[in-house]
Design an enzyme around this catalytic site. Structure first.
Site, mmCIF file in Angstrom:
data_model
loop_
_atom_site.group_PDB
_atom_site.id
_atom_site.type_symbol
_atom_site.label_atom_id
_atom_site.label_comp_id
_atom_site.label_asym_id
_atom_site.label_seq_id
_atom_site.Cartn_x
_atom_site.Cartn_y
_atom_site.Cartn_z
ATOM 1 N N PRO A 218 0.832 -1.212 0.000
ATOM 2 C CA PRO A 218 0.000 0.000 0.000
ATOM 3 C C PRO A 218 0.865 1.260 0.000
ATOM 4 O O PRO A 218 1.934 1.284 0.597
ATOM 5 C CB PRO A 218 -0.781 -0.090 1.312
ATOM 6 N N HIS B 204 18.234 1.785 29.719
ATOM 7 C CA HIS B 204 17.724 0.862 28.698
ATOM 8 C C HIS B 204 18.168 1.329 27.305
ATOM 9 O O HIS B 204 18.737 0.556 26.530
ATOM 10 C CB HIS B 204 16.189 0.804 28.794
ATOM 11 N N GLU B 205 17.938 2.599 27.013
ATOM 12 C CA GLU B 205 18.278 3.092 25.669
ATOM 13 C C GLU B 205 19.783 3.083 25.434
ATOM 14 O O GLU B 205 20.246 2.709 24.365
ATOM 15 C CB GLU B 205 17.719 4.509 25.453
ATOM 16 N N GLY C 150 2.194 3.996 -4.756
ATOM 17 C CA GLY C 150 1.908 4.801 -5.939
ATOM 18 C C GLY C 150 1.235 4.059 -7.074
ATOM 19 O O GLY C 150 1.334 4.480 -8.218
HETATM 20 P P1 ADP Z 1 -1.378 2.823 -3.670
HETATM 21 O O1 ADP Z 1 -0.180 2.079 -4.184
HETATM 22 O O2 ADP Z 1 -1.787 2.295 -2.340
HETATM 23 O O3 ADP Z 1 -2.467 2.928 -4.659
HETATM 24 P P2 ADP Z 1 -1.307 5.642 -4.037
HETATM 25 O O4 ADP Z 1 -1.016 5.670 -5.476
HETATM 26 O O5 ADP Z 1 -2.697 5.915 -3.644
HETATM 27 O O6 ADP Z 1 -0.825 4.292 -3.384
HETATM 28 O O7 ADP Z 1 -0.323 6.664 -3.321
HETATM 29 C C1 ADP Z 1 -0.740 7.497 -2.280
HETATM 30 C C2 ADP Z 1 0.008 8.789 -2.303
HETATM 31 O O8 ADP Z 1 1.372 8.591 -1.991
HETATM 32 C C3 ADP Z 1 0.020 9.458 -3.650
HETATM 33 O O9 ADP Z 1 -1.079 10.274 -3.808
HETATM 34 C C4 ADP Z 1 1.303 10.269 -3.622
HETATM 35 O O10 ADP Z 1 1.105 11.512 -2.994
HETATM 36 C C5 ADP Z 1 2.209 9.454 -2.740
HETATM 37 N N1 ADP Z 1 3.137 8.621 -3.530
HETATM 38 C C6 ADP Z 1 3.230 7.275 -3.496
HETATM 39 N N2 ADP Z 1 4.195 6.841 -4.311
HETATM 40 C C7 ADP Z 1 4.734 7.911 -4.900
HETATM 41 C C8 ADP Z 1 5.792 8.110 -5.859
HETATM 42 N N3 ADP Z 1 6.466 7.083 -6.367
HETATM 43 N N4 ADP Z 1 6.067 9.374 -6.224
HETATM 44 C C9 ADP Z 1 5.389 10.410 -5.710
HETATM 45 N N5 ADP Z 1 4.394 10.296 -4.826
HETATM 46 C C10 ADP Z 1 4.067 9.072 -4.394
HETATM 47 ZN ZN ZN Z 2 14.240 -1.165 23.958
#
Ligand code: ADP
Ligand code: ZN
Ligand code: MG
Length: 607
Positions: free
Chosen positions: A206, A425-426, A209
């Site tokens: 997801p 810890h960190e 792009g």
């Molecule tokens: P999906 O792969 O889930 O369909 P989307 O195409 O909806 O993802 O991407 C969501 C948003 O992330 C886009 O509207 C854009 O703003 C940004 N984005 C994702 N990939 C790119 C990319 N390669 N270049 C520029 N913007 C990107």
């Molecule tokens: Zn830790």
């Protein structure tokens, strides 16, 4: 809006139905009220009295009713009684006008008023409402048009996206450019006898792009572009989805050459597995889609694009040659890709001088394009919050952390004792990382709590892009993950719940080393797990007997244990530094990698 004829018929049918309902209501409730005179019912004896007294001026007699008007212009009605002397009585008076009235006085006129006129009236009103609503929301129109695909038609000017808007993803763009070229000049391909693929499937996690790429194709192709989401086919009634598919394809072949884009195709394209709870509607829709894809001529110039992040769940029939035979991977961006995406989105905001996108790119390994776009926007919001007019490097760095760990919880009250534990810890993590040669350099350490629930964290950033992980690096990572808990044990002689996230990550990594990376001697190169939804971070499932599963658990335990004792060893050897750094962190709350190294290896930083 040019409506198709069948749509008009559906519309008029709807109008007729509603008109009829209104008409019946009108006749039953309203008509009697407006047509009736203000007539007062009385009894027969009153009528006779009035006649005898000479008060009555006019009488109308029907089969069952007598209506009469008195001299003072009041109307009365009474039930007619079989009274043979009635006419005699009326004539006696001499001044009374009286007639008999047949009920169906004028059937033609009655029918006209009661039925025909109202129907015409209703249809006119209905059409008026339809037009007004249609203009304002368009929703009602859609609701009435069952089985019609509501694919949006885009042309170039409307998406406004081109390949320049998509950064990185060069291979995907290359493959799509060929399709665009085919739509521009199909003769070139026909001459040599090449068939272009009918469909191409964009697959990837997801936010990488996929939808954006499809919109860019529409922008570049200058041909009609039908875009519809898979979920829009899924209807409440069986058969509707299939009808929509049919409608979509008939529209598309009318407009060829054109592109049809089906987003999230896995909603309709799932494997037909014949389970008991199988979904008839979805299967019919899928079958229709398969039929339509076979049905049209590839040379005509209808190209079908689809996007999904669950390619393995798609029905094999969809993927065979002649349908979606081309698969275009849209993977998470690499370092160069991340830099380019930051650049594209950076253009949309005002940037201060000397922004280093490379540094941000290195800090965001594994981030998707959508996350990077979000980082730029968060940075712009932070700049405004701080009253600046341009985004600077610190905004970007902070917003990376916001996306990774959430906002700072400035008001969280944490006791001094707990702060101390968190600091140790960190530093435990950071120190173990720094003392091993196969681990990434420490970039930042902080004990400011974040809204994600993290009470502090240590950020490590690799120098360049990493595509492989060696066994040594994996082990060093495990030791680093156990370093936090090890420091707690060494210094406070107890352990806290704060290591739960580390434990989860360490177990996952150690498991993967055994079951998928073949990094354990016992099992050698045997795949013991398969990953289910690779693009959705899905959980792996075991592919071995339960005896082997028990052995895997033992192996995982051994690996984590030895990493843990390695961490303890490193910290024991450097316990002075651990104290020194932890106190420094407690005081500062956030320290950079350089500050950390300056304390750890003072001689080096002066070299
Ligand atoms: P999906 O792969 O889930 O369909 P989307 O195409 O909806 O993802 O991407 C969501 C948003 O992330 C886009 O509207 C854009 O703003 C940004 N984005 C994702 N990939 C790119 C990319 N390669 N270049 C520029 N913007 C990107
Ligand atoms: Zn830790
Ligand atoms: Mg999408």
């Amino acid at each position: 809006m040019n409506e198709k004829p069948n749509n008009n018929i559906q519309k008029s049918l709807g109008a007729l139905l509603i008109g009829l309902v209104l008409l019946i209501a009108f006749n039953a409730l309203i008509l009697p009220v407006i047509t009736a005179d203000p007539v007062k019912p009385t009894d027969y004896s009153f009528f006779l009295e009035q006649v005898e007294d000479g008060n009555v001026s006019k009488v109308e007699i029907t089969d069952s009713l007598i209506t009469f008007t008195t001299d003072d212009n009041k109307f009365y009605s009474t039930v007619r009684i079989d009274d043979p002397d009635l006419v005699e009585r009326l004539r006696e008076d001499g001044n009374i006008e009286f007639t008999g009235v047949s009920v169906d006085q004028n059937p033609m006129r009655n029918f006209l008023f009661a039925w025909v006129l109202p129907i015409i009236f209703m249809v006119v009103i209905w059409n008026l409402i339809f037009k007004l609503l249609g203009k304002h929301m368009g929703g009602l129109g859609n609701a009435m048009s069952f089985g019609k695909s509501n694919a949006k038609v885009y042309v170039k000017a409307q998406t406004g996206k081109t390949f320049d808007d998509v950064a990185g993803q060069d291979e995907a763009k290359e493959a799509l450019k060929e399709i665009v070229d085919f739509l521009h000049s199909p003769e070139k391909y026909a001459e040599i006898g090449a068939d272009l693929p009918k469909g191409a499937l964009l697959v990837g996690p997801p936010g990488t792009g996929k939808t954006l790429l499809a919109q860019a194709v529409a922008g570049e192709a200058e041909v009609p572009f039908f875009s519809i989401s898979g979920s829009e086919f899924v209807e409440m009634f069986v058969g509707m989805g299939a009808a929509k598919v049919r409608d979509l394809f008939s529209q598309a072949s009318e407009k060829a050459p054109c592109i049809v884009f089906i987003d999230e195709i896995d909603t309709i394209g799932k494997k037909r597995d014949g389970q008991i709870n199988s979904n008839d509607e979805r299967e019919q829709t899928l079958n229709q889609l398969l039929t339509e894809m076979d049905g049209f001529d590839g040379k005509k110039g209808v190209v079908i694009l689809a996007a999904t992040n669950r390619p393995e769940s798609l029905d094999p029939a969809l993927l065979r040659p002649g349908r979606f035979d081309r698969r275009i991977p849209v993977e998470l961006p690499d370092l160069a890709g991340r830099e380019a995406i930051l650049g594209v989105h950076g253009k949309k905001v005002k940037l201060a001088e000397g922004i280093d996108f490379n540094a941000i790119g290195r800090a965001t390994a594994g981030a998707s394009g959508a996350e990077l776009a979000n980082i730029i926007n968060e940075a712009a919001l932070r700049a405004v919050r701080n009253g600046r007019t341009a985004v600077d490097q610190s905004d970007l760095e902070e917003s990376v952390e916001v996306v990774i760990a959430g906002y700072q919880r400035k008001n969280a009250v944490i006791s001094q004792k707990e702060k101390e534990i968190i600091a140790y810890h960190e530093i435990g993590h950071a120190l173990v990382a720094a003392m091993q040669k196969d681990s990434a350099p420490v970039h930042k350490i902080t004990i400011i709590p974040r809204t994600s629930g993290a009470l502090g964290y240590t950020m490590q950033i690799d120098e360049g892009e990493k595509f492989l992980m060696t066994k040594e690096e994996a082990f060093a990572r495990l030791a680093t993950l156990t370093g936090g808990r090890s420091a707690e044990e060494l210094i406070f002689n107890t352990c806290t719940s704060g290591a739960s996230n580390d434990i989860e990550k360490a177990t996952k990594l150690a498991r993967a080393m055994v079951t998928r990376y073949g990094m354990s001697e016992n099992f050698d190169m045997i795949a013991l797990e398969t990953v289910n939804n690779q693009y959705l971070g899905g959980d792996p499932s075991l592919a071995c007997s339960s005896v082997t599963a028990a052995e895997i658990d033992a192996e995982v335990r051994n690996i984590v244990k030895s990493a843990h004792s390695e961490a303890i060893r490193i910290l024991t050897e450097n316990i002075e530094k651990l104290h020194e750094l932890a106190h420094y962190l407690l005081e500062k709350e956030t320290i950079t990698g350089e500050e950390f190294m300056a304390i750890l290896k003072p001689e080096k930083s002066f070299a």
